[in-house]
Design an enzyme around this catalytic site. Structure first.
Site: not given
Length: 698
Positions: A342, A453, A521
């Site tokens: 990101d 994502d 995650d």
């Protein structure tokens, strides 16, 4: 292989070790005959000729026996198909035709009142025991009112009558996905579903049943079903009063409406696949894995590389020089794919801005991403990026230009989970915008891998101005599939990973379009053992991304673990590294390189080998084994050990009992029934320790 009975109204599909049989009655009722061990066509015809069970008051002779129960008539089970026009609800069909095309059987039916055409598809590929089922519903009239599909499941599966059944499923939440749960199947309905617009962290669309809970890891009958859909879904397991079990499943979580079909339009459901195994849960897993590697996962024959992802090292504080430094350290470790996560685009300095603006931030990457990609390639690695195309921040150029492009209801507050909104991908203009943005990105930068994502659920799934807004739940996913398909066709060398805040989008539908999935995650190596165990019940290690991150684990629990334990945990799937390499010592980097080298040696066995779960991760010692050709790999983890105890013995599986095998790590020679005695040469020393053993047939 597909065989047709002498009357033309019995069909038998036969796979590697199982058969599936069905027949059409004189009243055009399609009923189930057999699903289980291989039988002959003569045996199927004998089943069809058996006397009908006596009718009981207040019960239906079709319930639990019909191949595709519809709404209406003498049926009381949950229908797989629910259709209505302004005047009529329910279905009454007539058989039209049967067609065998290679390994696919198609059975056609019509409803003259609805002007509905229904085709049931069955497919069983050579060498596999997986039955692939789906349905196509069409408005066959040249004119007339639209046909509203309230529910159109992909299939209904019928299991034989038993005294009792045990239901296995994978439940969880964010950071605790794919947790295996088994319990007695009670009478009535057990439902697993997602109402979130994506597959969800809460359940994987898979169930398995064994009679009376008698199946073990390597013995007993197991029936499993898995749905290939990446949006909202529902699987219902019904235990009926007479002991029969019927499983229905498909897109959509309720019966409020899927689509409206105008004359000439049709809808084809996702695949709802079923599998019978006579070799317990382990045999079922291996059959699922082999089928996906052969027929579902694109480019499955290409091994997945060891990757490094920069997210946990940098967060939103990203720069070109910082990424270059990380890339050099990753390359020295032996990493094969470097991924910028990101914050490389737009004004993405936090999670409040930038989503939707898919061009490099000029302050952070003055020349775009190409100079970094070129340097990464020069270091001998591939280059990857992170994107979240279905989302937009309110603080973005895209939203300021097109606020109407997001899902919303007029007059209602727009929910901003994680400070972001969901683009209405069902709109053609949104689809075209994303295609142009992503195609330009992949054309202008030498990108080898895309981490795709999806970090929030549908909450305001409205479509102002659309006559039938409910279709957004189906059309969004279809548009997602079409966009990925189009990108893969235009950029065939680019690999894709599916991610949704971890394991929130893991299913056969997305796996038919992506090369791997982000499992969770949660990168804590001990937590991951249970997550990976559940994942492996349906999906192969070849698609299960797993990372080595920093210790203590800063994201979730602060647990301290050795680099050894972290690496062996992640080596059970597609190995990745996600720690802050700038903070790793030279000793840690050197040790990491030895683990990466070892993983590359065992990668073909792990990613393509037959999986045997030797001991479950329930405290103490857990272990998995992979068998591929002449080689075997065993990964072991010791979670805890009391004073004076030693790890229990492990007996390896799947080996030739007449052959001998050499342990490459110890030099010891074993017969095919290898028993690893108490911690023999594993190096397991105490709490949170791990080991790897390699064997080769000699």
């Amino acid at each position: 292989m597909i065989e047709t009975g002498t009357t033309g109204r019995i069909w038998l599909l036969t796979g590697a070790s199982s058969s599936y049989a069905l027949r059409l009655t004189d009243q055009d009722e399609l009923v189930h005959l057999h699903w289980g061990p291989r039988i002959s066509l003569a045996a199927a015809e004998a089943l069809a000729a058996a006397p009908e069970l006596p009718f009981r008051a207040f019960e239906s002779p079709l319930d639990g026996r019909e191949e595709y129960p519809v709404e209406g008539g003498p049926r009381f089970v949950r229908p797989a198909l629910s259709v209505r026009t302004p005047q009529v609800r329910g279905t009454e069909w007539a058989f039209e035709a049967a067609e065998v095309d290679g390994d696919e059987l198609r059975l056609g039916f019509t409803d003259s009142v609805h002007r509905l055409a229904l085709t049931l598809h069955y497919r069983m590929r050579d060498g596999s025991d997986v039955v692939e089922r789906r349905a196509t519903v069409a408005h066959a009239g040249p004119d007339g009112p639209p046909l509203e599909l309230l529910r159109a499941d992909a299939a209904a599966w019928t299991l034989p009558a038993r005294d009792g059944w045990r239901l296995s499923r994978l439940h969880g939440r964010w950071a605790a996905e794919s947790r295996l749960e088994r319990a007695e199947l009670m009478h009535g309905e057990s439902v697993v579903s997602s109402r979130r617009g994506h597959t969800g962290h809460q359940y994987l669309p898979w169930v398995a049943l064994d009679a009376d809970g008698t199946a073990t890891e390597e013995s007993g009958e197991v029936y499993g079903c898995a749905l290939g859909w990446s949006g909202s879904w529902r699987i219902s397991v019904q235990r009926l009063p007479d002991g029969l079990v019927q499983i229905t499943g498909g897109a959509g979580y309720d019966d409020s409406g899927l689509l409206r079909l105008a004359p000439g339009e049709s809808y084809t459901t996702p695949v709802f696949a079923g599998l019978w195994s006579g070799q317990g849960f382990g045999g079922a897993s291996r059959a699922w894995h082999a089928w996906q590697l052969a027929h579902v996962i694109p480019d499955a024959e290409v091994p997945r590389p060891v990757l490094y992802n920069s997210w946990e090292a940098t967060g939103f504080d990203i720069s070109l020089d910082q990424q270059r430094a990380l890339a050099r350290r990753a390359a020295a470790m032996g990493v094969e794919l470097f991924v910028v996560d990101d914050a490389w685009f737009g004004q993405r300095t936090s999670d409040h801005a930038g989503l939707g603006d898919w061009t490099a931030n000029p302050d952070r990457f003055p020349g775009g991403l190409k100079p970094l990609a070129d340097e990464v390639h020069g270091l001998g690695m591939r280059f990857g990026i992170w994107v979240e195309p279905e989302m937009v921040n309110a603080d973005s150029d895209l939203y300021r230009a097109h606020p109407d492009w997001v899902q919303h209801f007029p007059g209602r507050t727009r929910t901003e989970y994680r400070n972001q909104l969901v683009l209405n991908l069902a709109r053609p203009d949104v689809q075209e915008y994303l295609w142009q943005q992503l195609d330009a990105l992949l054309s202008g930068t030498p990108v080898d891998y895309v981490k795709w994502d999806f970090n929030r659920c549908f909450t305001d799934a409205g479509w102002p101005g659309e006559e039938y807004p409910q279709k957004i739940w189906i059309e969004h996913v279809n548009a997602l599939y079409a966009l990925i398909d189009r990108l893969r066709a235009a950029h065939p060398a680019v690999a894709f990973e599916s991610c949704s805040g971890g394991g929130g989008r893991v299913d056969l539908g997305i796996l038919s379009r992506t090369d791997q999935v982000w499992t969770s995650d949660n990168t804590d190596p001990l937590d991951r053992l249970a997550i990976q165990e559940g994942f492996g019940h349906i999906h192969p290690a070849r698609v299960m991304a797993a990372w080595v991150t920093d210790s203590p684990n800063h994201q979730l629990n602060g647990r301290v673990s050795s680099l050894r334990f972290r690496f062996v945990s992640a080596m059970a799937g597609v190995l990745g590294v996600g720690g802050d390499l700038a903070e790793w010592s030279e000793e840690e980097l050197a040790e990491a390189r030895t683990w990466v080298e070892l993983y590359k040696e065992i990668r073909p066995v792990v990613q393509y080998g037959a999986l045997y779960r030797l001991r479950e991760p329930r405290g103490g010692l857990s272990a998995v084994q992979y068998v591929h050709g002449e080689e075997t790999v065993v990964l072991m983890w010791l979670e805890a050990q009391r004073y004076g105890e030693r790890p229990p013995a492990l007996r390896l599986r799947g080996l030739d009992p007449e052959a001998t095998y050499t342990c490459l790590d110890t030099g010891a020679v074993h017969h095919g029934s290898v028993l690893l005695h108490q911690g023999l040469h594993t190096g397991l020393r105490g709490d949170l320790d791990a080991g790897v053993l390699r064997f080769r047939r000699t």
